[in-house]
Design a protein around this motif. Sequence first.
Motif, PDB file in Angstrom:
ATOM      1  N   ILE A 244       0.846  -1.207   0.000  1.00  0.00           N
ATOM      2  CA  ILE A 244       0.000   0.000   0.000  1.00  0.00           C
ATOM      3  C   ILE A 244       0.874   1.247   0.000  1.00  0.00           C
ATOM      4  N   GLU A 245       1.946   1.224   0.795  1.00  0.00           N
ATOM      5  CA  GLU A 245       2.842   2.378   0.833  1.00  0.00           C
ATOM      6  C   GLU A 245       3.595   2.554  -0.483  1.00  0.00           C
ATOM      7  N   LEU A 246       4.000   1.444  -1.076  1.00  0.00           N
ATOM      8  CA  LEU A 246       4.814   1.528  -2.281  1.00  0.00           C
ATOM      9  C   LEU A 246       4.023   1.954  -3.517  1.00  0.00           C
ATOM     10  N   VAL A 247       2.758   1.516  -3.617  1.00  0.00           N
ATOM     11  CA  VAL A 247       2.019   1.781  -4.854  1.00  0.00           C
ATOM     12  C   VAL A 247       0.933   2.841  -4.662  1.00  0.00           C
ATOM     13  N   PRO A 248      -0.182   2.556  -3.959  1.00  0.00           N
ATOM     14  CA  PRO A 248      -1.239   3.577  -3.874  1.00  0.00           C
ATOM     15  C   PRO A 248      -0.779   4.889  -3.234  1.00  0.00           C
ATOM     16  N   MET A 249       0.006   4.802  -2.154  1.00  0.00           N
ATOM     17  CA  MET A 249       0.416   6.036  -1.487  1.00  0.00           C
ATOM     18  C   MET A 249       1.391   6.850  -2.334  1.00  0.00           C
ATOM     19  N   THR A 250       2.234   6.184  -3.103  1.00  0.00           N
ATOM     20  CA  THR A 250       3.123   6.913  -4.011  1.00  0.00           C
ATOM     21  C   THR A 250       2.319   7.627  -5.087  1.00  0.00           C
ATOM     22  N   LEU A 251       1.287   6.956  -5.614  1.00  0.00           N
ATOM     23  CA  LEU A 251       0.420   7.596  -6.608  1.00  0.00           C
ATOM     24  C   LEU A 251      -0.320   8.789  -6.004  1.00  0.00           C
ATOM     25  N   ILE A 252      -0.789   8.637  -4.766  1.00  0.00           N
ATOM     26  CA  ILE A 252      -1.468   9.747  -4.089  1.00  0.00           C
ATOM     27  C   ILE A 252      -0.525  10.934  -3.952  1.00  0.00           C
ATOM     28  N   LEU A 253       0.733  10.665  -3.591  1.00  0.00           N
ATOM     29  CA  LEU A 253       1.722  11.728  -3.454  1.00  0.00           C
ATOM     30  C   LEU A 253       1.901  12.474  -4.775  1.00  0.00           C
ATOM     31  N   ILE A 254       2.090  11.737  -5.853  1.00  0.00           N
ATOM     32  CA  ILE A 254       2.328  12.359  -7.162  1.00  0.00           C
ATOM     33  C   ILE A 254       1.112  13.183  -7.600  1.00  0.00           C
ATOM     34  N   LEU A 255      -0.075  12.605  -7.466  1.00  0.00           N
ATOM     35  CA  LEU A 255      -1.289  13.288  -7.927  1.00  0.00           C
ATOM     36  C   LEU A 255      -1.598  14.531  -7.099  1.00  0.00           C
ATOM     37  N   THR A 256      -1.471  14.446  -5.771  1.00  0.00           N
ATOM     38  CA  THR A 256      -1.793  15.603  -4.940  1.00  0.00           C
ATOM     39  C   THR A 256      -0.749  16.710  -5.061  1.00  0.00           C
ATOM     40  N   LEU A 257       0.522  16.341  -5.234  1.00  0.00           N
ATOM     41  CA  LEU A 257       1.546  17.364  -5.449  1.00  0.00           C
ATOM     42  C   LEU A 257       1.281  18.119  -6.746  1.00  0.00           C
ATOM     43  N   SER A 258       0.958  17.380  -7.802  1.00  0.00           N
ATOM     44  CA  SER A 258       0.643  18.021  -9.076  1.00  0.00           C
ATOM     45  C   SER A 258      -0.573  18.921  -8.944  1.00  0.00           C
ATOM     46  N   TRP A 259      -1.580  18.454  -8.226  1.00  0.00           N
ATOM     47  CA  TRP A 259      -2.808  19.239  -7.983  1.00  0.00           C
ATOM     48  C   TRP A 259      -2.460  20.522  -7.228  1.00  0.00           C
ATOM     49  N   HIS A 260      -1.640  20.408  -6.203  1.00  0.00           N
ATOM     50  CA  HIS A 260      -1.277  21.574  -5.399  1.00  0.00           C
ATOM     51  C   HIS A 260      -0.502  22.605  -6.210  1.00  0.00           C
ATOM     52  N   ARG A 261       0.437  22.140  -7.051  1.00  0.00           N
ATOM     53  CA  ARG A 261       1.187  23.081  -7.878  1.00  0.00           C
ATOM     54  C   ARG A 261       0.246  23.806  -8.851  1.00  0.00           C
ATOM     55  N   ARG A 262      -0.788  23.106  -9.361  1.00  0.00           N
ATOM     56  CA  ARG A 262      -1.749  23.749 -10.255  1.00  0.00           C
ATOM     57  C   ARG A 262      -2.559  24.809  -9.508  1.00  0.00           C
ATOM     58  N   VAL A 263      -2.923  24.526  -8.260  1.00  0.00           N
ATOM     59  CA  VAL A 263      -3.640  25.511  -7.445  1.00  0.00           C
ATOM     60  C   VAL A 263      -2.783  26.752  -7.244  1.00  0.00           C
ATOM     61  N   GLU A 264      -1.500  26.557  -6.958  1.00  0.00           N
ATOM     62  CA  GLU A 264      -0.596  27.696  -6.791  1.00  0.00           C
ATOM     63  C   GLU A 264      -0.516  28.523  -8.066  1.00  0.00           C
ATOM     64  N   ALA A 265      -0.358  27.836  -9.207  1.00  0.00           N
ATOM     65  CA  ALA A 265      -0.236  28.539 -10.486  1.00  0.00           C
ATOM     66  C   ALA A 265      -1.513  29.314 -10.801  1.00  0.00           C
ATOM     67  N   MET A 266      -2.678  28.723 -10.519  1.00  0.00           N
ATOM     68  CA  MET A 266      -3.943  29.398 -10.756  1.00  0.00           C
ATOM     69  C   MET A 266      -4.060  30.643  -9.887  1.00  0.00           C
ATOM     70  N   THR A 267      -3.673  30.539  -8.637  1.00  0.00           N
ATOM     71  CA  THR A 267      -3.738  31.681  -7.732  1.00  0.00           C
ATOM     72  C   THR A 267      -2.805  32.805  -8.195  1.00  0.00           C
ATOM     73  N   VAL A 268      -1.626  32.434  -8.661  1.00  0.00           N
ATOM     74  CA  VAL A 268      -0.692  33.441  -9.176  1.00  0.00           C
ATOM     75  C   VAL A 268      -1.290  34.150 -10.386  1.00  0.00           C
ATOM     76  N   ARG A 269      -1.872  33.402 -11.309  1.00  0.00           N
ATOM     77  CA  ARG A 269      -2.451  34.012 -12.519  1.00  0.00           C
ATOM     78  C   ARG A 269      -3.590  34.969 -12.169  1.00  0.00           C
ATOM     79  N   LEU A 270      -4.458  34.558 -11.257  1.00  0.00           N
ATOM     80  CA  LEU A 270      -5.607  35.371 -10.900  1.00  0.00           C
ATOM     81  C   LEU A 270      -5.194  36.688 -10.221  1.00  0.00           C
ATOM     82  N   HIS A 271      -4.165  36.620  -9.383  1.00  0.00           N
ATOM     83  CA  HIS A 271      -3.767  37.827  -8.647  1.00  0.00           C
ATOM     84  C   HIS A 271      -2.839  38.727  -9.450  1.00  0.00           C
ATOM     85  N   ARG A 272      -2.300  38.207 -10.527  1.00  0.00           N
ATOM     86  CA  ARG A 272      -1.472  39.042 -11.405  1.00  0.00           C
ATOM     87  C   ARG A 272      -2.287  39.667 -12.539  1.00  0.00           C
ATOM     88  N   ALA A 273      -3.510  39.118 -12.729  1.00  0.00           N
ATOM     89  CA  ALA A 273      -4.338  39.616 -13.826  1.00  0.00           C
ATOM     90  C   ALA A 273      -4.817  41.053 -13.554  1.00  0.00           C
TER      91      ALA A 273
END
Length: 273
Positions: A244-273
């Motif tokens: 569980i740690e090696l497979v599902p949790m690693t996938l969760i880490l990758i997906l949520t990190l990518s999601w978080h970086r997208r949230v940051e980028a969206m917030t930057v775009r909105l506040h710079r607009a």
Amino acid sequence: MTSAPRDTSRDRRIEDPTNLYLIHPAAHALLPLALRWRVSANAVSACGLVLGAAAAWLFYRWRLPGAATLGLAAGAAWLIADGLDGMVARATRTASALGRALDGMVDHGVFALLYVALAASLGTVEAWLLAVAAGIAHAVQSAVFEGERARFHRRVAGRGFVPYPPSSNPLVSLHNWVSTALDRRAAAFEKLLAASRNPARVGQDYGSRAAPVIRAMALLSANMRLLALWLACVLGNPRLFWWIELVPMTLILILTLSWHRRVEAMTVRLHRA
């Protein structure tokens, strides 16, 4: 006896139900006793290590009826102590870099004991190799998860990234470097927050978008790992926990990190607009 003030260091939007309704309420209930008896935060961390060691011994005996469930109970007591030490440090204003590093080392130490106990109970080369691989994955996942949580709380409060002061203690230096690695990767958002005339507004806007991400990332928490370990033992195959740690949790880490970086980028775009 005067009741202890409610701990407000955690944002309820990102907490999983086990923390909201069991671990944190139990820790808060014990806080007045700890303050009355003048128990230090580091002493609470040491007690947590003892409780974690007891959980490891019980999980080592997982084949015995009820042993895994008793191990789960001892593990829950460790998690309560893990929450209590921070509450004590904040209530007594004794928080320190060493205490923060010690808390992290205890967390990793308890799981190291659990992995050793399980591998020893199975007694095969395959089990030891799985334990080592899962332990490495766990160390990375846990460091990232805790760093993302701390980053979320800091940003929601409108505080920009401030590097930790240099430390002569190599363990503290290593902990600080690892815990701030992703701050350095999120430079665009950190620059926005630092340059904003209203950082509190930026933080609140970010928080409303990022809260679901960090709540999803709570699937990587020690609470969820402990439950997964208990379930694997109850099912009669502790190896399932490591997979569980090696497979599902690693996938969760990758997906949520990518999601978080997208949230940051969206917030930057909105506040710079």
